[in-house]
Design a protein around this motif. Structure first.
Motif, PDB file in Angstrom:
ATOM      1  N   ALA A 197       0.831  -1.207   0.000  1.00 54.79           N
ATOM      2  CA  ALA A 197       0.000   0.000   0.000  1.00 54.79           C
ATOM      3  C   ALA A 197       0.864   1.256   0.000  1.00 54.79           C
ATOM      4  O   ALA A 197       0.567   2.235  -0.692  1.00 54.79           O
ATOM      5  CB  ALA A 197      -0.922  -0.006   1.214  1.00 54.79           C
ATOM      6  N   GLY A 198       1.954   1.236   0.785  1.00 53.83           N
ATOM      7  CA  GLY A 198       2.845   2.391   0.820  1.00 53.83           C
ATOM      8  C   GLY A 198       3.479   2.672  -0.525  1.00 53.83           C
ATOM      9  O   GLY A 198       3.624   3.836  -0.927  1.00 53.83           O
ATOM     10  N   LEU A 199       3.864   1.613  -1.254  1.00 54.85           N
ATOM     11  CA  LEU A 199       4.428   1.797  -2.597  1.00 54.85           C
ATOM     12  C   LEU A 199       3.406   2.444  -3.523  1.00 54.85           C
ATOM     13  O   LEU A 199       3.743   3.339  -4.311  1.00 54.85           O
ATOM     14  CB  LEU A 199       4.878   0.451  -3.158  1.00 54.85           C
ATOM     15  CG  LEU A 199       6.111  -0.183  -2.512  1.00 54.85           C
ATOM     16  CD1 LEU A 199       6.308  -1.608  -3.024  1.00 54.85           C
ATOM     17  CD2 LEU A 199       7.350   0.646  -2.785  1.00 54.85           C
ATOM     18  N   ALA A 200       2.151   2.003  -3.434  1.00 53.40           N
ATOM     19  CA  ALA A 200       1.105   2.615  -4.261  1.00 53.40           C
ATOM     20  C   ALA A 200       0.904   4.077  -3.875  1.00 53.40           C
ATOM     21  O   ALA A 200       0.738   4.947  -4.743  1.00 53.40           O
ATOM     22  CB  ALA A 200      -0.199   1.839  -4.101  1.00 53.40           C
ATOM     23  N   GLY A 201       0.936   4.370  -2.570  1.00 57.34           N
ATOM     24  CA  GLY A 201       0.731   5.738  -2.113  1.00 57.34           C
ATOM     25  C   GLY A 201       1.817   6.679  -2.578  1.00 57.34           C
ATOM     26  O   GLY A 201       1.542   7.809  -3.019  1.00 57.34           O
ATOM     27  N   ILE A 202       3.066   6.242  -2.503  1.00 58.22           N
ATOM     28  CA  ILE A 202       4.169   7.111  -2.937  1.00 58.22           C
ATOM     29  C   ILE A 202       4.122   7.327  -4.442  1.00 58.22           C
ATOM     30  O   ILE A 202       4.436   8.407  -4.943  1.00 58.22           O
ATOM     31  CB  ILE A 202       5.534   6.531  -2.492  1.00 58.22           C
ATOM     32  CG1 ILE A 202       6.621   7.607  -2.531  1.00 58.22           C
ATOM     33  CG2 ILE A 202       5.932   5.339  -3.308  1.00 58.22           C
ATOM     34  CD1 ILE A 202       6.507   8.640  -1.478  1.00 58.22           C
ATOM     35  N   ALA A 203       3.683   6.297  -5.188  1.00 59.21           N
ATOM     36  CA  ALA A 203       3.510   6.473  -6.635  1.00 59.21           C
ATOM     37  C   ALA A 203       2.440   7.514  -6.940  1.00 59.21           C
ATOM     38  O   ALA A 203       2.617   8.368  -7.806  1.00 59.21           O
ATOM     39  CB  ALA A 203       3.154   5.139  -7.290  1.00 59.21           C
ATOM     40  N   GLY A 204       1.327   7.449  -6.209  1.00 57.83           N
ATOM     41  CA  GLY A 204       0.263   8.429  -6.412  1.00 57.83           C
ATOM     42  C   GLY A 204       0.721   9.843  -6.125  1.00 57.83           C
ATOM     43  O   GLY A 204       0.377  10.783  -6.844  1.00 57.83           O
ATOM     44  N   ALA A 205       1.528  10.007  -5.060  1.00 61.39           N
ATOM     45  CA  ALA A 205       2.028  11.344  -4.714  1.00 61.39           C
ATOM     46  C   ALA A 205       2.982  11.870  -5.775  1.00 61.39           C
ATOM     47  O   ALA A 205       2.922  13.041  -6.159  1.00 61.39           O
ATOM     48  CB  ALA A 205       2.717  11.290  -3.354  1.00 61.39           C
TER      49      ALA A 205
END
Length: 306
Positions: free
Chosen positions: A200-208
């Motif tokens: 989830a953190g990897l997806a979040g940093i990609a979104g940012a």
């Protein structure tokens, strides 16, 4: 096509592919270790983007915005795993699909309720704005180069985590025989929560990171999620190396196809028809690539042979 334009588009494709890898890497971890089909992964991408835009708006700090995106997506991911996902491990894939699809609707409507229907904007910081001159006199946006470098550093760090650390050994063991590592005394529930939060953190940093070059809006994660699934199929399910190579292939195919296919068709038809048909074929190119690779290797480029 000029050489400068070609290099720029290759770099654009590489940047797009690296961002896709951050999404696909999380999906690969979650499916490889847990056997879970997580359609809500795109919502975690969206949560990261909204968290970054909100924190940047209040603090003006891009670094804090990225940290907030990582933390928010990882925390939400851990909560989702504890409350919802943990009940789905012994269910079939249809139940997993339906439950995670319901999460998409919940996150989308919840985000719309909190932030409204209008998009937010995450500004590129001054120290990353503007062009940089590459060898050959090529002008290229500094922020896009930053995305490429950061994505590659995260890929290297993720590879080191999986291959060089104790938790990485547990993750790899969980992919092969989860019952055995549970029998060895490893807390499998804790491992699952950690893996889900990491993905989830990897997806979040990609979104940012992507949110600074496009608007941050409700539903922004679903188109990226589809491409991430394509990446996993091309690279091979459960292979982190495959996710990286597959993401770069998809990024380059999508970017270069939109340029080369219309130009190629102009050799055989009028410019208007070539542009229209070429654009349509370009949007299909990554799926044609996926089909061709699956015909050649049904398990993907680096998937385990059946």
């Amino acid at each position: 096509m000029s050489f400068i334009l070609l290099v720029e588009q290759i770099l654009n494709g590489l940047q797009f592919g690296i961002m896709l890898f951050l999404m696909a890497a999380g999906l690969t971890l979650i499916f490889g270790v847990m056997g879970l089909i997580n359609l809500a992964h795109g919502s975690l991408y969206m949560i990261g983007a909204f968290a970054a835009a909100t924190v940047a708006g209040y603090t003006g700090s891009f670094v804090l915005a990225l940290a907030a995106a990582l933390a928010a997506a990882a925390i939400v991911g851990a909560i989702v795993e504890l409350v919802v996902i943990r009940r789905l491990y012994d269910k079939d894939h249809l139940d997993q699909v339906l439950a995670t699809f319901a999460l998409i609707l919940i996150f989308s409507e919840g985000t719309r309720w909190l932030f409204g229907s209008f998009p937010l904007f995450l500004d590129i910081p001054d120290y990353l704005s503007g062009p940089v001159t590459l060898p050959g006199g090529i002008q290229y946006p500094l922020y896009r180069l930053f995305l490429i470098v950061v994505g590659l550093l995260i890929a290297l760090g993720l590879g080191a985590l999986i291959t060089k650390t104790r938790i990485g050994i547990q993750i790899r063991a969980g992919e092969n025989d989860r019952e055995m590592i549970a029998a060895l005394g490893i807390d499998i529930s804790r491992l699952y929560t950690l893996v889900f939060a990491l993905g989830a953190g990897l997806a979040g940093i990609a979104g940012a990171l992507v949110g600074a070059i496009q608007s941050v809006q409700v539903g922004m994660g679903e188109p990226v999620l589809i491409l991430a699934f394509v990446v996993i199929v091309i690279g091979g399910i459960g292979s982190m190396k495959g996710a990286l190579i597959g993401a770069i292939l998809v990024g380059l195919t999508d970017t270069l196809g939109g340029i080369f296919l219309p130009e190629l068709l102009k050799l055989f038809t009028d410019p208007a028809t070539a542009t229209s048909v070429g654009s349509s074929l370009a949007s299909m190119a990554i799926y044609i690539l996926m089909g061709a690779i699956l015909i050649w290797r049904p398990t993907g480029l680096f998937g385990a042979k059946s």
